[in-house]
Design a protein around this motif. Structure first.
Motif, PDB file in Angstrom:
ATOM      1  N   LYS A   1       0.836  -1.200   0.000  1.00 43.47           N
ATOM      2  CA  LYS A   1       0.000   0.000   0.000  1.00 43.47           C
ATOM      3  C   LYS A   1       0.875   1.257   0.000  1.00 43.47           C
ATOM      4  O   LYS A   1       2.083   1.200   0.249  1.00 43.47           O
ATOM      5  N   ASP A   2       0.253   2.372  -0.240  1.00 46.92           N
ATOM      6  CA  ASP A   2       0.915   3.668  -0.094  1.00 46.92           C
ATOM      7  C   ASP A   2       0.831   4.057   1.382  1.00 46.92           C
ATOM      8  O   ASP A   2      -0.259   4.221   1.926  1.00 46.92           O
ATOM      9  N   HIS A   3       1.988   4.202   2.024  1.00 51.30           N
ATOM     10  CA  HIS A   3       1.990   4.428   3.479  1.00 51.30           C
ATOM     11  C   HIS A   3       1.306   5.734   3.869  1.00 51.30           C
ATOM     12  O   HIS A   3       0.886   5.899   5.019  1.00 51.30           O
ATOM     13  N   HIS A   4       1.182   6.667   2.933  1.00 50.58           N
ATOM     14  CA  HIS A   4       0.531   7.938   3.245  1.00 50.58           C
ATOM     15  C   HIS A   4      -0.953   7.754   3.584  1.00 50.58           C
ATOM     16  O   HIS A   4      -1.571   8.620   4.201  1.00 50.58           O
ATOM     17  N   TYR A   5      -1.514   6.631   3.148  1.00 48.58           N
ATOM     18  CA  TYR A   5      -2.947   6.405   3.355  1.00 48.58           C
ATOM     19  C   TYR A   5      -3.234   5.317   4.396  1.00 48.58           C
ATOM     20  O   TYR A   5      -4.374   4.902   4.547  1.00 48.58           O
ATOM     21  N   ILE A   6      -2.198   4.879   5.099  1.00 53.84           N
ATOM     22  CA  ILE A   6      -2.405   3.883   6.149  1.00 53.84           C
ATOM     23  C   ILE A   6      -3.114   4.537   7.328  1.00 53.84           C
ATOM     24  O   ILE A   6      -2.741   5.621   7.782  1.00 53.84           O
ATOM     25  N   LYS A   7      -4.127   3.876   7.842  1.00 53.46           N
ATOM     26  CA  LYS A   7      -4.906   4.399   8.960  1.00 53.46           C
ATOM     27  C   LYS A   7      -4.498   3.692  10.262  1.00 53.46           C
ATOM     28  O   LYS A   7      -3.683   2.801  10.269  1.00 53.46           O
TER      29      LYS A   7
ATOM     30  N   ASP B   1      -4.159  -2.300   5.272  1.00 53.03           N
ATOM     31  CA  ASP B   1      -4.699  -0.940   5.137  1.00 53.03           C
ATOM     32  C   ASP B   1      -4.642  -0.126   6.425  1.00 53.03           C
ATOM     33  O   ASP B   1      -4.598   1.095   6.380  1.00 53.03           O
ATOM     34  N   SER B   2      -4.680  -0.808   7.572  1.00 52.39           N
ATOM     35  CA  SER B   2      -4.733  -0.090   8.842  1.00 52.39           C
ATOM     36  C   SER B   2      -3.854  -0.779   9.886  1.00 52.39           C
ATOM     37  O   SER B   2      -3.793  -2.011   9.941  1.00 52.39           O
TER      38      SER B   2
ATOM     39  N   VAL C   1       6.073   0.159   7.319  1.00 54.19           N
ATOM     40  CA  VAL C   1       6.162  -1.294   7.489  1.00 54.19           C
ATOM     41  C   VAL C   1       4.804  -1.939   7.232  1.00 54.19           C
ATOM     42  O   VAL C   1       4.695  -2.950   6.520  1.00 54.19           O
ATOM     43  N   VAL C   2       3.764  -1.369   7.818  1.00 54.25           N
ATOM     44  CA  VAL C   2       2.409  -1.909   7.642  1.00 54.25           C
ATOM     45  C   VAL C   2       2.010  -1.860   6.162  1.00 54.25           C
ATOM     46  O   VAL C   2       1.417  -2.813   5.635  1.00 54.25           O
TER      47      VAL C   2
END
Length: 504
Positions: free
Chosen positions: A130-136, A475-476, A468-469
């Motif tokens: 995923k794009d880390h900028h959008y990780i919740k 996603d979160s 890392v996530v």
């Protein structure tokens, strides 16, 4: 120490000048030049605000950095590598320093870890990261259905460290950093000092000594006092209350403030006699069984006008912990969170036997408490804060995957202040002004510089966790599970932490 060192260099310069006056030879002129040069450096070091160690030990501290630069080579071939230092190895310390200073934190030439050794842990990445900028999921809401003032907290917060254990400048820098980074600062059991009230969110810890929450009775025993507690608990800065049963450094013992660190100011805040060692009782006087404990938790919640109330302990007797969780479920009344401290934790003074041999390590303690909350159907109401030497993003991902909702960090935030792991926290001689009450050493820690490093370490570590996530295809952060973290148990066997801890 700073004034002494300056006096020595100035004295040597004056003496050199006298020698040049009476013996104007090449040797004395060179000596004067060197003395003047070192004196100028000493004055500069003592006035600069970037490095606490240089302010406290001008010129002399530069030798440490020289040898530290060379130490990589010395350690590599003769002493130890970056992974063997204890209690926190050099690799871990370096990542804190780098993030605090916003300096380069990449490493060259591959890992120094033996990835084929038993005990090596890792996560697996996704082909579709995923794009880390959008990780919740970087924040979590504390507050059960018994709570009316819920608190939206960061997943990373400053764990309990009292004013007394740490210096006033360290406390101010931590609290101001927490304000800038929008995370919480636990007061420790020493009570709320003016230095905790710098605008940052505060978790007010109530220990067995009831400092800031009680007084002495006619027999000299420390007792809880409703009015004293409420005056502190309803402060707007206080977002949560934590009732401390035990801590990882010395579970079952009670806190220790060495006499040398018990200044008149600290003694006034704690309502004790200055210059004496302050030993907190091993247990609470306000309750002695589970039923009374539940009533006390509700009382504290009511007095604080509905703020989240939690309990903190290092896991000991499993049967006792299960009986307590069952009592919460049976009474349909429970704390809003549980702080699980690992037996490996601890920033202050503690007897060696308690530090080394008493208390369940964090991972086993965390998993046990999490299983009990699920078993008694309380997991949706009671959040878990875990603390026990978490430093980098992998540490945090692992602990969250095992069931924690948030992380409490103590030693890592001390490192962000400039702690060099001198291990003199109990001696009042911390050379960088973090864990001392020596005024000269405390002045070396410049709050306006270190508060930024506290904020930077928190924010950069959150960013790293999200990276890392994201690499795992999740996603979160809240969706992390124990089957996503792996450990090599034997040369040929790789097992998920879910199989190790949750499928026994």
């Amino acid at each position: 120490m700073r004034n002494t060192i300056l006096s020595i260099f100035i004295g040597i310069t004056i003496l050199s000048g006298v020698l040049v006056y009476f013996i104007p030879q090449t040797g004395t002129i060179i000596l004067l030049s060197i003395a003047c040069f070192l004196t100028v450096i000493a004055i500069y070091d003592s006035l600069q605000t970037k490095h606490s160690l240089l302010r406290a030990f001008p010129v002399i501290a530069r030798l440490r950095w020289f040898f530290e630069d060379e130490r990589d080579k010395i350690q590599q071939y003769f002493i130890e590598d970056n992974l063997n230092g204890t209690p926190i190895n050099r690799e871990k310390r370096s990542i804190v320093y780098q993030r605090s200073k916003l300096s380069k934190e990449t490493v060259p030439f591959g890992t120094q870890h033996n990835v084929y050794a038993k005990g090596y842990e890792f996560v697996k990445h996704s082909l579709f990261p995923k794009d880390h900028h959008y990780i919740k999921g970087e924040r979590v809401v504390f507050g059960s259905d018994k709570c009316t003032q819920k608190y939206d907290a960061s997943i990373i917060n400053i764990s309990a460290m009292s004013f007394g254990s740490l210096s006033k400048n360290a406390i101010m820098a931590l609290n101001q950093g927490a304000k800038m980074g929008k995370f919480a600062h636990n007061t420790g059991e020493g009570g709320i000092s003016p230095y905790h009230l710098q605008g940052g969110d505060v978790i007010f810890q109530v220990g067995t000594g009831y400092f800031g929450a009680g007084k002495h009775d006619i027999n000299g025993k420390r007792i809880f006092d409703d009015a004293i507690f409420k005056a502190n608990a309803i402060r707007p800065e206080v977002k949560m209350i934590e009732i401390k049963f035990s801590q990882g450094a010395k579970p079952g013992h009670g806190g220790i403030l060495p006499a040398v660190k018990n200044t008149p100011e600290i003694a006034e805040i704690r309502a004790v006699v200055s210059g004496t060692q302050v030993d907190s009782p091993p247990s609470h006087s306000a309750f002695s069984n589970y039923e009374e404990m539940i009533l006390f938790i509700q009382k504290v919640r009511d007095l604080s006008e509905g703020k989240p109330v939690g309990i903190k302990f290092c896991v000991g007797d499993n049967d006792e912990i299960e009986a307590m969780i069952k009592a919460f479920a049976d009474a349909n009344n429970y704390p809003d969170f549980i702080s699980v401290d690992g037996g490996e934790g601890g920033t202050g003074a503690a007897p060696m036997e308690f530090t080394n041999y008493i208390g369940t390590p964090l991972v086993e303690g965390l998993v046990f408490v999490n299983k009990l909350l699920v078993k008694y159907k309380l997991k949706n109401q009671v959040k878990i804060i875990a603390s026990g030497k978490a430093i980098d993003a992998f540490d945090i991902v692992k602990i969250l995957a095992l069931g924690a909702d948030a992380i409490g960090m103590a030693r890592s935030f001390m490192l962000s202040l400039g702690c060099i792991q001198a291990r003199e926290c109990n001696l009042d001689s911390c050379p960088v002004g973090v864990a001392t009450q020596d005024e000269d050493l405390v002045k070396a820690l410049v709050v306006e510089k270190k508060n930024l490093r506290v904020k930077n370490y928190h924010n950069e570590t959150i960013k790293s966790v999200k990276e890392v996530v994201a690499s795992m295809g999740v996603d979160s952060i809240a969706d992390l599970k124990p089957n996503q973290v792996f450990r090599r148990r034997k040369d040929e066997e790789i097992v998920s932490l879910e199989n190790i801890y949750y499928k026994k």
